[in-house]
Structures are given as C-alpha cells and as structure tokens.
Design a protein around this motif. Structure first.
Motif, mmCIF file in Angstrom:
data_model
loop_
_atom_site.group_PDB
_atom_site.id
_atom_site.type_symbol
_atom_site.label_atom_id
_atom_site.label_comp_id
_atom_site.label_asym_id
_atom_site.label_seq_id
_atom_site.Cartn_x
_atom_site.Cartn_y
_atom_site.Cartn_z
ATOM 1 N N ASP A 98 -4.643 -5.316 4.131
ATOM 2 C CA ASP A 98 -5.579 -4.488 3.364
ATOM 3 C C ASP A 98 -6.740 -5.384 2.946
ATOM 4 O OD1 ASP A 98 -6.663 -3.553 0.630
ATOM 5 O OD2 ASP A 98 -5.568 -1.799 1.370
ATOM 6 N N GLU A 99 -7.954 -4.989 3.238
ATOM 7 C CA GLU A 99 -9.130 -5.813 2.964
ATOM 8 C C GLU A 99 -9.312 -6.081 1.468
ATOM 9 O OE1 GLU A 99 -12.258 -8.135 4.402
ATOM 10 O OE2 GLU A 99 -10.623 -7.144 5.469
ATOM 11 N N ALA A 100 -8.955 -5.123 0.615
ATOM 12 C CA ALA A 100 -9.158 -5.283 -0.831
ATOM 13 C C ALA A 100 -8.091 -6.162 -1.472
ATOM 14 C CB ALA A 100 -9.175 -3.914 -1.504
ATOM 15 N N THR A 101 -6.835 -6.048 -1.020
ATOM 16 C CA THR A 101 -5.736 -6.771 -1.681
ATOM 17 C C THR A 101 -5.236 -7.977 -0.897
ATOM 18 O OG1 THR A 101 -3.978 -5.485 -0.618
ATOM 19 C CG2 THR A 101 -4.926 -4.595 -2.682
ATOM 20 N N GLY A 102 -5.485 -7.992 0.412
ATOM 21 C CA GLY A 102 -4.959 -9.067 1.245
ATOM 22 C C GLY A 102 -3.497 -8.888 1.605
ATOM 23 N N ARG A 103 -2.896 -7.823 1.123
ATOM 24 C CA ARG A 103 -1.473 -7.572 1.394
ATOM 25 C C ARG A 103 -1.285 -7.005 2.801
ATOM 26 N NH1 ARG A 103 0.296 -4.651 -4.208
ATOM 27 N NH2 ARG A 103 0.143 -6.510 -5.518
ATOM 28 N N PRO A 104 -0.129 -7.340 3.414
ATOM 29 C CA PRO A 104 0.163 -6.758 4.724
ATOM 30 C C PRO A 104 0.249 -5.243 4.661
ATOM 31 C CG PRO A 104 1.667 -8.562 4.243
ATOM 32 C CD PRO A 104 0.892 -8.279 2.977
ATOM 33 N N VAL A 105 -0.211 -4.593 5.721
ATOM 34 C CA VAL A 105 -0.166 -3.136 5.835
ATOM 35 C C VAL A 105 1.090 -2.758 6.613
ATOM 36 C CG1 VAL A 105 -1.318 -1.157 6.918
ATOM 37 C CG2 VAL A 105 -2.666 -2.904 5.758
ATOM 38 N N THR A 106 1.765 -1.717 6.163
ATOM 39 C CA THR A 106 2.897 -1.182 6.906
ATOM 40 C C THR A 106 2.385 0.017 7.685
ATOM 41 O OG1 THR A 106 4.439 -1.885 5.195
ATOM 42 C CG2 THR A 106 5.215 -0.220 6.741
ATOM 43 N N LEU A 107 2.338 -0.125 9.020
ATOM 44 C CA LEU A 107 1.847 0.966 9.856
ATOM 45 C C LEU A 107 2.910 2.039 9.995
ATOM 46 C CD1 LEU A 107 0.066 -0.924 12.762
ATOM 47 C CD2 LEU A 107 -0.971 0.212 10.822
ATOM 48 N N ALA A 108 2.461 3.283 10.102
ATOM 49 C CA ALA A 108 3.362 4.413 10.329
ATOM 50 C C ALA A 108 2.640 5.419 11.202
ATOM 51 C CB ALA A 108 3.768 5.050 9.004
ATOM 52 N N LEU A 109 3.345 5.960 12.173
ATOM 53 C CA LEU A 109 2.774 6.999 13.020
ATOM 54 C C LEU A 109 2.942 8.324 12.293
ATOM 55 C CD1 LEU A 109 1.470 7.527 15.765
ATOM 56 C CD2 LEU A 109 3.760 7.788 16.717
ATOM 57 N N MET A 110 1.815 8.979 12.017
ATOM 58 C CA MET A 110 1.831 10.201 11.219
ATOM 59 C C MET A 110 1.198 11.359 11.984
ATOM 60 S SD MET A 110 2.990 8.922 8.342
ATOM 61 C CE MET A 110 2.606 9.966 6.996
ATOM 62 N N ASP A 111 1.641 12.563 11.667
ATOM 63 C CA ASP A 111 0.997 13.773 12.171
ATOM 64 C C ASP A 111 -0.198 14.041 11.259
ATOM 65 O OD1 ASP A 111 0.146 16.363 12.694
ATOM 66 O OD2 ASP A 111 2.152 17.196 12.837
ATOM 67 N N ALA A 112 -1.398 13.953 11.799
ATOM 68 C CA ALA A 112 -2.605 14.148 10.985
ATOM 69 C C ALA A 112 -2.696 15.556 10.428
ATOM 70 C CB ALA A 112 -3.852 13.829 11.814
ATOM 71 N N ASN A 113 -2.043 16.537 11.064
ATOM 72 C CA ASN A 113 -2.089 17.920 10.569
ATOM 73 C C ASN A 113 -1.218 18.124 9.341
ATOM 74 O OD1 ASN A 113 -3.798 18.902 12.675
ATOM 75 N ND2 ASN A 113 -2.040 18.806 14.038
ATOM 76 N N THR A 114 -0.066 17.457 9.302
ATOM 77 C CA THR A 114 0.877 17.694 8.207
ATOM 78 C C THR A 114 1.060 16.503 7.285
ATOM 79 O OG1 THR A 114 2.787 16.922 9.475
ATOM 80 C CG2 THR A 114 2.204 19.268 9.674
ATOM 81 N N GLY A 115 0.677 15.315 7.741
ATOM 82 C CA GLY A 115 0.906 14.104 6.957
ATOM 83 C C GLY A 115 2.332 13.588 7.067
ATOM 84 N N LYS A 116 3.158 14.252 7.874
ATOM 85 C CA LYS A 116 4.557 13.833 8.035
ATOM 86 C C LYS A 116 4.659 12.715 9.062
ATOM 87 C CE LYS A 116 6.570 18.385 7.151
ATOM 88 N NZ LYS A 116 7.390 19.452 7.746
ATOM 89 N N PRO A 117 5.601 11.773 8.829
ATOM 90 C CA PRO A 117 5.816 10.730 9.839
ATOM 91 C C PRO A 117 6.402 11.322 11.119
ATOM 92 C CG PRO A 117 7.191 10.357 7.882
ATOM 93 C CD PRO A 117 6.424 11.609 7.657
ATOM 94 N N ILE A 118 6.051 10.742 12.261
ATOM 95 C CA ILE A 118 6.608 11.156 13.537
ATOM 96 C C ILE A 118 7.992 10.521 13.656
ATOM 97 C CG2 ILE A 118 6.340 11.063 16.058
ATOM 98 C CD1 ILE A 118 4.201 12.768 14.605
ATOM 99 N N THR A 119 8.996 11.339 13.934
ATOM 100 C CA THR A 119 10.369 10.840 14.075
ATOM 101 C C THR A 119 10.972 11.342 15.379
ATOM 102 O OG1 THR A 119 11.334 12.767 12.984
ATOM 103 C CG2 THR A 119 10.694 10.916 11.566
ATOM 104 N N ARG A 120 12.006 10.654 15.847
ATOM 105 C CA ARG A 120 12.721 11.103 17.056
ATOM 106 C C ARG A 120 13.380 12.445 16.809
ATOM 107 N NH1 ARG A 120 15.905 6.684 20.430
ATOM 108 N NH2 ARG A 120 16.318 8.642 21.483
ATOM 109 N N GLU A 121 13.885 12.638 15.599
ATOM 110 C CA GLU A 121 14.598 13.873 15.286
ATOM 111 C C GLU A 121 13.662 15.069 15.111
ATOM 112 O OE1 GLU A 121 16.520 10.264 14.421
ATOM 113 O OE2 GLU A 121 14.825 11.049 13.266
#
Length: 109
Positions: free
Chosen positions: A50-73
């Motif tokens: 993160d540019e502001a905090t310098g902390r590592p970012v945790t990436l997640a694949l999300m559905d932009a329509n619902t905001g839900k994470p993409i899962t196998r299930e």
C-alpha cells in the motif's frame, strides 16, 4: 502487448511502450506474484505494498458486480452455445488436454 516507437533516426533506435493489453496484464502478474509468495520459499522479499502505509497488500479475486470473492465452490466456468466447436466439445466432455498421460479439464467440478 508492446508498441514499438522510433525515437532516433541515425542510427535507428526504438522505445517500447505497453499497449492497453500490456497494462491489463499487470493484474495477472500481481496475482502470480502473490501465488509465488504463498507457495515458494523465500519469495516474501518482493511484495505489493500500500503506497500510503507501506504494508503488504493481500490480493483477492473478487466479482466486481457483487464484491464477493471468487471461490471454487461458488463459481463455475460456463460456455455459451455459440462458442467454438472444440471449446463446446471440451466443456461437454470435460476434456482439455493430456498432461503426462492424464486428461486435465479446464472446467473443474
């Protein structure tokens, strides 16, 4: 992915710029980097921060329509009826390609 542009005539020299497709590849590369950090020993020395905090970012694949994470299930690959014949056959049979004498499907169930 790259566009070649001349910047000098004598001798001829060129510079290379990312195209829109090349810029879109950034997400794929960052996702592969996060995968490597999870599965390869010693790979935490390079990380997205993160540019502001310098902390590592945790990436997640999300559905932009619902905001839900993409899962196998919760998600499946669907193939439209007007897809290429080979793609339709692969979807119907669950076959993709042979890998070390084992059939691998791109459509896990």
């Amino acid at each position: 992915m790259l566009e070649r542009r001349p910047y000098q005539d004598n001798p001829p020299r060129h510079e290379y710029h990312l195209t829109e497709a090349g810029r879109d590849l950034r997400q794929v590369i960052l996702t592969l980097m996060a995968w490597g950090a999870r599965h390869a020993e010693g790979s935490t020395k390079v990380f997205l921060a993160d540019e502001a905090t310098g902390r590592p970012v945790t990436l997640a694949l999300m559905d932009a329509n619902t905001g839900k994470p993409i899962t196998r299930e919760g998600h499946r690959v669907h193939v439209t009826a007007d897809a290429e014949p080979l793609t339709l056959w692969r979807a119907r049979t669950g076959r993709a390609y042979a890998e070390k004498d084992q059939l691998v499907s791109p459509f896990p169930h």
